[in-house]
Motif scaffolding. Sequence first.
Motif, PDB file in Angstrom:
ATOM      1  N   ALA A  75       0.833  -1.204   0.000  1.00 48.11           N
ATOM      2  CA  ALA A  75       0.000   0.000   0.000  1.00 48.11           C
ATOM      3  C   ALA A  75       0.868   1.254   0.000  1.00 48.11           C
ATOM      4  N   LEU A  76       1.908   1.257   0.822  1.00 49.81           N
ATOM      5  CA  LEU A  76       2.779   2.431   0.895  1.00 49.81           C
ATOM      6  C   LEU A  76       3.550   2.642  -0.404  1.00 49.81           C
ATOM      7  N   ARG A  77       4.016   1.552  -1.025  1.00 54.03           N
ATOM      8  CA  ARG A  77       4.710   1.698  -2.319  1.00 54.03           C
ATOM      9  C   ARG A  77       3.767   2.284  -3.370  1.00 54.03           C
ATOM     10  N   PHE A  78       2.510   1.833  -3.345  1.00 52.50           N
ATOM     11  CA  PHE A  78       1.515   2.363  -4.278  1.00 52.50           C
ATOM     12  C   PHE A  78       1.279   3.853  -4.019  1.00 52.50           C
ATOM     13  N   LEU A  79       1.208   4.234  -2.753  1.00 50.79           N
ATOM     14  CA  LEU A  79       0.990   5.637  -2.407  1.00 50.79           C
ATOM     15  C   LEU A  79       2.181   6.506  -2.800  1.00 50.79           C
ATOM     16  N   VAL A  80       3.396   5.964  -2.701  1.00 53.28           N
ATOM     17  CA  VAL A  80       4.582   6.701  -3.158  1.00 53.28           C
ATOM     18  C   VAL A  80       4.485   6.944  -4.663  1.00 53.28           C
ATOM     19  N   ALA A  81       4.173   5.886  -5.417  1.00 55.81           N
ATOM     20  CA  ALA A  81       4.060   6.024  -6.877  1.00 55.81           C
ATOM     21  C   ALA A  81       2.960   7.014  -7.243  1.00 55.81           C
ATOM     22  N   ALA A  82       1.827   6.939  -6.540  1.00 57.55           N
ATOM     23  CA  ALA A  82       0.709   7.861  -6.818  1.00 57.55           C
ATOM     24  C   ALA A  82       1.119   9.303  -6.533  1.00 57.55           C
ATOM     25  N   LYS A  83       1.803   9.507  -5.417  1.00 61.11           N
ATOM     26  CA  LYS A  83       2.255  10.865  -5.063  1.00 61.11           C
ATOM     27  C   LYS A  83       3.206  11.405  -6.119  1.00 61.11           C
ATOM     28  N   ASN A  84       4.126  10.559  -6.577  1.00 66.40           N
ATOM     29  CA  ASN A  84       5.105  10.994  -7.575  1.00 66.40           C
ATOM     30  C   ASN A  84       4.458  11.311  -8.923  1.00 66.40           C
ATOM     31  N   GLN A  85       3.259  10.783  -9.156  1.00 63.77           N
ATOM     32  CA  GLN A  85       2.561  11.024 -10.426  1.00 63.77           C
ATOM     33  C   GLN A  85       1.371  11.963 -10.253  1.00 63.77           C
ATOM     34  N   ASP A  86       1.212  12.545  -9.068  1.00 62.92           N
ATOM     35  CA  ASP A  86       0.076  13.430  -8.760  1.00 62.92           C
ATOM     36  C   ASP A  86      -1.265  12.756  -9.021  1.00 62.92           C
ATOM     37  N   VAL A  87      -1.378  11.491  -8.616  1.00 61.11           N
ATOM     38  CA  VAL A  87      -2.608  10.723  -8.769  1.00 61.11           C
ATOM     39  C   VAL A  87      -3.328  10.699  -7.426  1.00 61.11           C
ATOM     40  N   VAL A  88      -4.623  10.967  -7.460  1.00 62.08           N
ATOM     41  CA  VAL A  88      -5.433  10.941  -6.249  1.00 62.08           C
ATOM     42  C   VAL A  88      -5.797   9.496  -5.933  1.00 62.08           C
ATOM     43  N   VAL A  89      -5.547   9.082  -4.690  1.00 68.98           N
ATOM     44  CA  VAL A  89      -5.857   7.718  -4.266  1.00 68.98           C
ATOM     45  C   VAL A  89      -6.983   7.753  -3.245  1.00 68.98           C
ATOM     46  N   THR A  90      -8.044   7.029  -3.553  1.00 71.19           N
ATOM     47  CA  THR A  90      -9.161   6.864  -2.622  1.00 71.19           C
ATOM     48  C   THR A  90      -9.066   5.471  -2.010  1.00 71.19           C
ATOM     49  N   PRO A  91      -9.804   5.216  -0.940  1.00 76.36           N
ATOM     50  CA  PRO A  91      -9.779   3.861  -0.378  1.00 76.36           C
ATOM     51  C   PRO A  91     -10.167   2.786  -1.388  1.00 76.36           C
ATOM     52  N   SER A  92     -11.123   3.078  -2.263  1.00 79.87           N
ATOM     53  CA  SER A  92     -11.536   2.054  -3.243  1.00 79.87           C
ATOM     54  C   SER A  92     -10.451   1.802  -4.282  1.00 79.87           C
ATOM     55  N   VAL A  93      -9.721   2.835  -4.677  1.00 80.78           N
ATOM     56  CA  VAL A  93      -8.606   2.666  -5.616  1.00 80.78           C
ATOM     57  C   VAL A  93      -7.530   1.791  -4.977  1.00 80.78           C
ATOM     58  N   LEU A  94      -7.247   2.048  -3.705  1.00 83.02           N
ATOM     59  CA  LEU A  94      -6.251   1.257  -2.987  1.00 83.02           C
ATOM     60  C   LEU A  94      -6.713  -0.191  -2.824  1.00 83.02           C
ATOM     61  N   ALA A  95      -7.988  -0.388  -2.497  1.00 80.39           N
ATOM     62  CA  ALA A  95      -8.544  -1.744  -2.358  1.00 80.39           C
ATOM     63  C   ALA A  95      -8.417  -2.506  -3.662  1.00 80.39           C
ATOM     64  N   ASP A  96      -8.728  -1.848  -4.787  1.00 81.07           N
ATOM     65  CA  ASP A  96      -8.595  -2.496  -6.100  1.00 81.07           C
ATOM     66  C   ASP A  96      -7.150  -2.887  -6.370  1.00 81.07           C
ATOM     67  N   HIS A  97      -6.235  -1.986  -6.069  1.00 78.61           N
ATOM     68  CA  HIS A  97      -4.814  -2.267  -6.318  1.00 78.61           C
ATOM     69  C   HIS A  97      -4.321  -3.452  -5.488  1.00 78.61           C
ATOM     70  N   LEU A  98      -4.754  -3.505  -4.240  1.00 83.56           N
ATOM     71  CA  LEU A  98      -4.291  -4.559  -3.331  1.00 83.56           C
ATOM     72  C   LEU A  98      -5.107  -5.842  -3.430  1.00 83.56           C
ATOM     73  N   HIS A  99      -6.223  -5.787  -4.160  1.00 83.27           N
ATOM     74  CA  HIS A  99      -7.126  -6.935  -4.291  1.00 83.27           C
ATOM     75  C   HIS A  99      -7.628  -7.392  -2.923  1.00 83.27           C
ATOM     76  N   ILE A 100      -8.063  -6.411  -2.126  1.00 84.47           N
ATOM     77  CA  ILE A 100      -8.627  -6.729  -0.815  1.00 84.47           C
ATOM     78  C   ILE A 100      -9.991  -6.061  -0.688  1.00 84.47           C
ATOM     79  N   SER A 101     -10.778  -6.507   0.277  1.00 83.03           N
ATOM     80  CA  SER A 101     -12.127  -5.974   0.468  1.00 83.03           C
ATOM     81  C   SER A 101     -12.071  -4.565   1.043  1.00 83.03           C
ATOM     82  N   THR A 102     -13.194  -3.873   0.977  1.00 87.87           N
ATOM     83  CA  THR A 102     -13.256  -2.529   1.553  1.00 87.87           C
ATOM     84  C   THR A 102     -13.100  -2.581   3.070  1.00 87.87           C
TER      85      THR A 102
END
Length: 196
Positions: A75-102
């Motif tokens: 999750a933290l690696r994904f958030l680093v990449a998102a920050k570096n690309q100015d991408v907004v991350v919501t809980p649902s976007v993170l859940a999709d990336h990690l393949h976990i439930s809400t």
Amino acid sequence: MGQPRDSRDVGSDAVLDPRVIDPEQQLVSFEGLGDEEIAQIVHVLAAMRNWREAEQEISFRSRNEMKLNETDMKALRFLVAAKNQDVVVTPSVLADHLHISTASTTKLLDRLEQAGHIQRGPHPTDRRALVITITQQTHEQVRDSVGRMHAHRFDVAASLSSREREVVIRFLERLVDTEPGATVEGAPVEGGTGPS
């Protein structure tokens, strides 16, 4: 029958050698390969094992230093990449990336927020949504641990010729083929029977 050998004679590479683990060739066919070729193949497998073990050790140390589990670190690696690309991350976007439930995502975010790794804030355009951002301190920690490891891997890959990189890519993609007919990103794996 010969004298039993001392267990110290069995090297760690022996467990990768089909002549040792499958001498009857029930699973691994090494027919037509000379001893030098088999030794080289075993060397490739041993190098892969050594790389995997080193990678796991580095990953374990990074997670341990930050007191995180593997999903937290992803999750933290994904958030680093998102920050570096100015991408907004919501809980649902993170859940999709990690393949976990809400529900699991909520627990993960609670844990990360409590440890000071992330912040939740209002979404810039959707009043109903939250935005997840990594804290600057955690961003620097992840960059220093995972980033250095990635930089080394990048340098090693960059040192290969274009042709060598293509061989490595094909090799690794074929390793992904765990079953006949499996595909890599929708394309049939060489020797597989994926979609045409």
